[in-house]
Every structure is written in structure tokens, then in C-alpha cells.
Design a protein around this motif. Structure first.
Motif, PDB file in Angstrom:
ATOM      1  N   ASP A  15       7.470   0.722   4.660  1.00 21.65           N
ATOM      2  CA  ASP A  15       7.466   0.031   5.946  1.00 21.65           C
ATOM      3  C   ASP A  15       8.034  -1.374   5.733  1.00 21.65           C
ATOM      4  O   ASP A  15       7.635  -2.077   4.789  1.00 21.65           O
ATOM      5  CB  ASP A  15       6.043  -0.124   6.514  1.00 21.65           C
ATOM      6  N   LEU A  16       8.943  -1.787   6.603  1.00 18.61           N
ATOM      7  CA  LEU A  16       9.461  -3.156   6.630  1.00 18.61           C
ATOM      8  C   LEU A  16       9.327  -3.634   8.070  1.00 18.61           C
ATOM      9  O   LEU A  16      10.030  -3.126   8.954  1.00 18.61           O
ATOM     10  CB  LEU A  16      10.920  -3.207   6.186  1.00 18.61           C
ATOM     11  N   GLY A  17       8.403  -4.572   8.320  1.00 12.57           N
ATOM     12  CA  GLY A  17       8.142  -4.858   9.721  1.00 12.57           C
ATOM     13  C   GLY A  17       7.668  -6.270  10.017  1.00 12.57           C
ATOM     14  O   GLY A  17       7.550  -7.119   9.123  1.00 12.57           O
ATOM     15  N   ILE A  18       7.388  -6.483  11.294  1.00 17.76           N
ATOM     16  CA  ILE A  18       6.874  -7.753  11.804  1.00 17.76           C
ATOM     17  C   ILE A  18       5.736  -7.461  12.755  1.00 17.76           C
ATOM     18  O   ILE A  18       5.757  -6.471  13.492  1.00 17.76           O
ATOM     19  CB  ILE A  18       7.989  -8.564  12.510  1.00 17.76           C
ATOM     20  N   ARG A  19       4.702  -8.330  12.708  1.00  7.20           N
ATOM     21  CA  ARG A  19       3.541  -8.164  13.573  1.00  7.20           C
ATOM     22  C   ARG A  19       3.246  -9.473  14.295  1.00  7.20           C
ATOM     23  O   ARG A  19       3.287 -10.552  13.686  1.00  7.20           O
ATOM     24  CB  ARG A  19       2.322  -7.780  12.762  1.00  7.20           C
ATOM     25  N   HIS A  20       2.952  -9.369  15.591  1.00  3.74           N
ATOM     26  CA  HIS A  20       2.587 -10.543  16.385  1.00  3.74           C
ATOM     27  C   HIS A  20       1.343 -10.211  17.211  1.00  3.74           C
ATOM     28  O   HIS A  20       1.288  -9.190  17.911  1.00  3.74           O
ATOM     29  CB  HIS A  20       3.722 -10.959  17.317  1.00  3.74           C
ATOM     30  N   ALA A  21       0.317 -11.050  17.112  1.00  2.00           N
ATOM     31  CA  ALA A  21      -0.912 -10.852  17.865  1.00  2.00           C
ATOM     32  C   ALA A  21      -1.024 -11.907  18.962  1.00  2.00           C
ATOM     33  O   ALA A  21      -0.563 -13.046  18.790  1.00  2.00           O
ATOM     34  CB  ALA A  21      -2.119 -10.940  16.936  1.00  2.00           C
ATOM     35  N   PHE A  22      -1.620 -11.531  20.077  1.00  2.00           N
ATOM     36  CA  PHE A  22      -1.819 -12.494  21.168  1.00  2.00           C
ATOM     37  C   PHE A  22      -3.169 -12.267  21.829  1.00  2.00           C
ATOM     38  O   PHE A  22      -3.868 -11.309  21.537  1.00  2.00           O
ATOM     39  CB  PHE A  22      -0.672 -12.380  22.206  1.00  2.00           C
TER      40      PHE A  22
ATOM     41  N   LEU B   1       3.935 -16.048   8.888  1.00  2.00           N
ATOM     42  CA  LEU B   1       4.743 -17.116   9.466  1.00  2.00           C
ATOM     43  C   LEU B   1       3.880 -18.078  10.281  1.00  2.00           C
ATOM     44  O   LEU B   1       4.238 -19.243  10.451  1.00  2.00           O
ATOM     45  CB  LEU B   1       5.832 -16.512  10.353  1.00  2.00           C
ATOM     46  N   SER B   2       2.767 -17.582  10.791  1.00  2.00           N
ATOM     47  CA  SER B   2       1.790 -18.380  11.531  1.00  2.00           C
ATOM     48  C   SER B   2       0.479 -17.609  11.515  1.00  2.00           C
ATOM     49  O   SER B   2       0.368 -16.556  10.870  1.00  2.00           O
ATOM     50  CB  SER B   2       2.263 -18.628  12.965  1.00  2.00           C
ATOM     51  N   LYS B   3      -0.513 -18.102  12.265  1.00  2.00           N
ATOM     52  CA  LYS B   3      -1.786 -17.390  12.340  1.00  2.00           C
ATOM     53  C   LYS B   3      -1.644 -16.064  13.075  1.00  2.00           C
ATOM     54  O   LYS B   3      -2.459 -15.157  12.898  1.00  2.00           O
ATOM     55  CB  LYS B   3      -2.841 -18.254  13.040  1.00  2.00           C
ATOM     56  N   ARG B   4      -0.608 -15.938  13.898  1.00  2.00           N
ATOM     57  CA  ARG B   4      -0.468 -14.737  14.728  1.00  2.00           C
ATOM     58  C   ARG B   4       0.719 -13.862  14.353  1.00  2.00           C
ATOM     59  O   ARG B   4       0.779 -12.706  14.762  1.00  2.00           O
ATOM     60  CB  ARG B   4      -0.346 -15.143  16.200  1.00  2.00           C
ATOM     61  N   THR B   5       1.663 -14.389  13.597  1.00  2.00           N
ATOM     62  CA  THR B   5       2.887 -13.638  13.305  1.00  2.00           C
ATOM     63  C   THR B   5       3.077 -13.488  11.804  1.00  2.00           C
ATOM     64  O   THR B   5       2.878 -14.441  11.046  1.00  2.00           O
ATOM     65  CB  THR B   5       4.117 -14.354  13.896  1.00  2.00           C
ATOM     66  N   ALA B   6       3.440 -12.285  11.381  1.00  2.00           N
ATOM     67  CA  ALA B   6       3.604 -12.016   9.953  1.00  2.00           C
ATOM     68  C   ALA B   6       4.727 -11.011   9.723  1.00  2.00           C
ATOM     69  O   ALA B   6       4.961 -10.118  10.548  1.00  2.00           O
ATOM     70  CB  ALA B   6       2.307 -11.481   9.358  1.00  2.00           C
ATOM     71  N   LEU B   7       5.409 -11.178   8.600  1.00  2.00           N
ATOM     72  CA  LEU B   7       6.349 -10.186   8.094  1.00  2.00           C
ATOM     73  C   LEU B   7       5.648  -9.396   6.997  1.00  2.00           C
ATOM     74  O   LEU B   7       4.806  -9.945   6.271  1.00  2.00           O
ATOM     75  CB  LEU B   7       7.603 -10.868   7.532  1.00  2.00           C
TER      76      LEU B   7
ATOM     77  N   GLY C 203      -0.116 -18.579  -1.645  1.00  2.00           N
ATOM     78  CA  GLY C 203       0.347 -19.479  -0.599  1.00  2.00           C
ATOM     79  C   GLY C 203       0.042 -18.905   0.769  1.00  2.00           C
ATOM     80  O   GLY C 203      -1.104 -18.580   1.085  1.00  2.00           O
ATOM     81  N   VAL C 204       1.083 -18.737   1.598  1.00  2.00           N
ATOM     82  CA  VAL C 204       0.893 -18.157   2.931  1.00  2.00           C
ATOM     83  C   VAL C 204       1.021 -16.639   2.898  1.00  2.00           C
ATOM     84  O   VAL C 204       0.941 -15.979   3.936  1.00  2.00           O
ATOM     85  CB  VAL C 204       1.914 -18.724   3.929  1.00  2.00           C
ATOM     86  N   GLY C 205       1.223 -16.077   1.703  1.00  2.00           N
ATOM     87  CA  GLY C 205       1.410 -14.642   1.569  1.00  2.00           C
ATOM     88  C   GLY C 205       0.197 -13.935   0.993  1.00  2.00           C
ATOM     89  O   GLY C 205      -0.775 -14.553   0.558  1.00  2.00           O
ATOM     90  N   LEU C 206       0.257 -12.612   1.014  1.00  2.00           N
ATOM     91  CA  LEU C 206      -0.834 -11.790   0.499  1.00  2.00           C
ATOM     92  C   LEU C 206      -0.257 -10.531  -0.144  1.00  2.00           C
ATOM     93  O   LEU C 206       0.479  -9.770   0.497  1.00  2.00           O
ATOM     94  CB  LEU C 206      -1.788 -11.384   1.634  1.00  2.00           C
ATOM     95  N   ILE C 207      -0.564 -10.320  -1.424  1.00  2.00           N
ATOM     96  CA  ILE C 207      -0.185  -9.089  -2.114  1.00  2.00           C
ATOM     97  C   ILE C 207      -1.308  -8.073  -1.946  1.00  2.00           C
ATOM     98  O   ILE C 207      -2.486  -8.403  -2.106  1.00  2.00           O
ATOM     99  CB  ILE C 207       0.073  -9.349  -3.614  1.00  2.00           C
ATOM    100  N   ARG C 208      -0.943  -6.837  -1.625  1.00  2.00           N
ATOM    101  CA  ARG C 208      -1.928  -5.767  -1.453  1.00  2.00           C
ATOM    102  C   ARG C 208      -1.581  -4.597  -2.369  1.00  2.00           C
ATOM    103  O   ARG C 208      -0.397  -4.251  -2.523  1.00  2.00           O
ATOM    104  CB  ARG C 208      -1.951  -5.269  -0.007  1.00  2.00           C
ATOM    105  N   ALA C 209      -2.599  -3.983  -2.956  1.00  2.00           N
ATOM    106  CA  ALA C 209      -2.372  -2.812  -3.804  1.00  2.00           C
ATOM    107  C   ALA C 209      -3.606  -1.919  -3.770  1.00  2.00           C
ATOM    108  O   ALA C 209      -4.737  -2.403  -3.629  1.00  2.00           O
ATOM    109  CB  ALA C 209      -2.064  -3.224  -5.246  1.00  2.00           C
TER     110      ALA C 209
END
Length: 395
Positions: free
Chosen positions: A388-395, A345-351, A305-311
Motif C-alpha cells: 500500500d502507498l497512500g495518504i490519509r486525512h482525518a477531519f 505531515l500534521s496531526k490529521r494528515t499522513a503519508l 521524528g514525525v514518522g513511525l516504523i511498524r512491523a
């Protein structure tokens, strides 16, 4: 007369500003709560184990926080001039900002021939490490090959072989192939050591690292088409020298990586080999044993969906004896496994969330981050875990 000069100056500035086809302010802010736990054991089993741990609010655990300015000017005839100034920021404490453009600071000229960049830029080897690992080169899941090459477990300045230009090179001239070459791409870079030369050479001061240290040469060539991306990269950094002894220390790195996007999943792989060696004009009385660092990694990303699993899983081994083919069960070695999830959460923001574990043997002391191992006798570095538990926002 003074007013006329001011007016002409203002018109010149306005004209110069309008000639810019684009000027962009960009950046990214990433914040996470990160935990680290690094455990050492008594190899004899007499005193059990000791542990150091830390919990912190960190910056750049998914993507490095940054603030930058970039612009281009159309010169006509297919030519364009451009600049890129990118500074690291530490939004957790606000202490690092645009005073230092140490991430990238380049001036470029591009056209049908490709692009020429001048300044501080990423090395070809770094592009392989960052692009061919699901976790790139930040956070607790960081590419283990990158960690091993940029960390000096024994302490002191620099990374493997005291290299300080593994991921970026200052004072460089870089060339990038034009983009429309049927999927083929490439770059080459040369960084000046900027050391002073003396004539006659006997006037050279008898000081270490003042003759050739700082020079860097590297290149990367690859092919990307559809789901396939494969690239070979090479770098050679001069990390030390003794002019009157006739010695030059260097770290040479070779990396081959590839990715393949099946749609439901994307696979990553990279193999790397670094060699710390000393070139001598006259053989020394005490032989210098080259140290080699070999490693590989395998990774996967799975979109949901809108998520991505990484390993990812990776291993590195230090060969501390002379002879290119020499290996020993007693060589220091490290393995790492990392697992993460990104929710956009959007194209620029992710948890995001990441969990990683590093296992060391035979004196290797790599970590997921945080404090250094306790390595005083009789304790030996063993396991390191981090999250790591975080949030990222790009502009």
C-alpha cells in the motif's frame, strides 16, 4: 391559527437543538495504490506455479475511510444521552456513503455507572485485534488473526465457522465500565438473534438458521496504566441451527493481548483461539468434528521524528480433527510478516507505505488481499504479497 402552529413548532425545534451540548460531523478519507500477487504451486512439481495479481486504487489501507455524526446532551446529575452514526465510505469509487451506517450506529446513556449502548457496535474481540497489532485491521498489513477469523477460504458467506459478527454485532445491548477505575476497563455485549419463537414449538418451520442464529455474547476486561496495556476478550456467536435436528452451530473466540511502551519502541503481542463447534441434543449418526483456529502475533512500532516504523509477524493454524489437543503436521497453517512506515505531515494528515507477505501450507488460502488464489487441482495456494502507498486525512 396555522401561523401560530408553525411558529410554535419552529420554537420547539430550536429549543431541542439548543439542548444538545455538542453535535459533531467527523470522518476520515484514506486512499492508496495497492498491489496484490497470489501464487499457487503444483504440489507434485509437475506443472510449476500459477499466479493472479491486481493493482488498484483502494480506500482505507491505513485507516478505514468513514463519515460520521455524533452528539451528546447533558441531562444533569451526571447523566448524558448520546448518539453515534458512522458510515463507511469508498472514496476510490464514491459508491458507498451514508446510506448505510454499518460501521457503528448506537444510542447511549452514560453516567457514573458507566455507559449503556444500544444498536450496532464493535465486539470485544475486535478491540483486541485492532488495538494490539501495529497495523490494526485494515490494509495489506492487517492483523492475521483478524483475517483468519473473518475469511472463509473455502468460499461461501461469513468468516471462520460462517461467523458474520466477529468484528461487529447488530441488535446489541452493550455496557462499558466507567473510566475512573484505577486503570481497569471493561465491556460486555449481548446481541439478540431476533428469530421468531412458536408455541407449540412443533409449529416452527423446517428451515435452517431460523431459531437461534444471530445471537452474540461477548466481554472484554483489561488494565492500562503508564506503558502497560493488557486485555482478555471473549466472544460467542451462534452461526447456524437446525431446530428439528436439535443442533446449534457456534464460534467461540478467546483472545489475550498486551502492549508495552518503552519510549524508543512499543511492543505488541496477542494470542487467540477460535473454535467452531456444534451442540446437539441427540448425538448424530455422523460425528461433527470441531474445527479450531489458533494463532499468535508479535509487533513493534518505533517512532522516528514525525514518522513511525511498524512491523509485525503472525502465525495461525487450523486444527480440523476432533479433540482439543490434536495437532498434525498436515494441518493448514499460515504465517505473515508486515513492514510499514507512516510519515505524519500534521496531526490529521499522513503519508504511509506498507509491504506484507503471507505464506500458506497444507491448503490454507489466506491472502494480503486482492483476487483469490487459483486452487483447482493440482494447484495449492502458497504465497501472497501486497503493498500500500497512500495518504490519509482525518477531519
Amino acid at each position: 391559527m396555522g401561523k401560530k402552529i408553525v411558529s410554535l413548532t419552529a420554537m420547539a425545534v430550536a429549543g431541542a437543538a439548543s439542548a444538545q451540548s455538542s453535535v459533531t460531523v467527523f470522518g476520515l478519507v484514506d486512499a492508496a495504490v495497492s498491489g496484490f500477487s497470489n501464487r499457487s504451486e503444483d504440489a507434485r512439481g509437475a506443472r510449476g506455479s500459477v499466479k493472479v495479481s491486481r493493482t488498484a486504487l483502494t480506500s482505507g489501507a491505513y485507516n478505514s475511510s468513514r463519515l460520521g455524526f455524533r452528539g451528546t446532551e447533558d441531562l444533569g446529575g451526571g447523566l448524558a444521552a448520546g448518539f453515534w452514526l458512522e458510515a463507511p465510505i469508498t472514496n476510490d469509487d464514491g459508491q458507498t456513503g451514508v446510506a448505510l451506517f454499518s460501521r457503528r450506529s448506537t444510542l447511549s446513556l452514560s453516567g457514573g455507572f458507566g455507559e449503556i449502548r444500544l444498536g450496532r457496535d464493535y465486539t470485544p474481540i475486535f478491540f483486541n485485534d485492532a488495538a494490539l497489532d501495529p497495523f490494526g485491521a485494515v490494509g495489506t498489513g492487517t492483523n492475521l488473526l483478524f483475517t483468519a477469523n473473518t475469511t472463509n477460504p473455502a468460499g461461501g458467506a461469513g468468516g471462520f465457522g460462517n461467523s458474520t459478527s466477529y468484528n461487529r454485532a447488530s441488535n446489541s445491548i452493550g455496557y462499558f465500565l466507567p473510566p475512573k477505575l484505577g486503570g481497569f476497563y471493561g465491556q460486555a455485549i449481548y446481541a439478540f438473534h431476533e428469530q421468531t419463537k412458536y408455541a407449540p414449538s412443533t409449529l416452527t418451520p423446517a428451515a435452517a438458521n431460523n431459531s437461534r442464529t444471530g445471537r452474540y455474547v461477548g466481554a472484554r476486561f483489561g488494565y492500562a496504566s503508564g506503558p502497560v496495556d493488557v486485555a482478555l476478550a471473549f466472544g460467542n456467536a451462534n452461526t447456524g441451527d437446525q431446530f428439528f435436528a436439535g443442533t446449534t452451530d457456534s464460534v467461540k473466540t478467546l483472545s489475550l493481548g498486551a502492549s508495552y511502551d518503552f519510549g524508543p519502541a512499543k511492543l505488541f503481542g496477542e494470542v487467540s483461539r477460535s473454535s467452531f463447534q456444534r451442540d446437539v441434543e441427540v448425538p448424530p449418526l455422523v460425528p461433527f468434528n470441531d474445527t479450531k483456529l489458533r494463532g499468535y502475533l508479535l509487533g513493534i512500532t518505533v517512532p522516528i521524528g514525525v514518522g513511525l516504523i511498524r512491523a509485525s509477524y503472525a502465525r495461525v493454524r487450523y486444527d480440523q480433527a476432533s479433540g482439543a489437543r490434536h495437532t498434525s503436521p498436515g494441518d493448514p497453517r499460515t504465517s505473515k510478516v508486515a513492514l510499514g512506515y507512516v510519515h505524519n505531515l500534521s496531526k490529521r494528515t499522513a503519508l504511509y507505505a506498507t509491504l506484507a507477505r503471507v505464506s500458506n501450507k497444507n491448503g490454507s488460502a489466506l491472502t494480503t488481499g486482492g483476487p483469490a488464489f487459483i486452487s483447482t487441482s493440482p494447484f495449492t495456494p502458497r504465497a501472497s504479497t501486497g503493498y500500500d502507498l497512500g495518504i490519509r486525512h482525518a477531519f
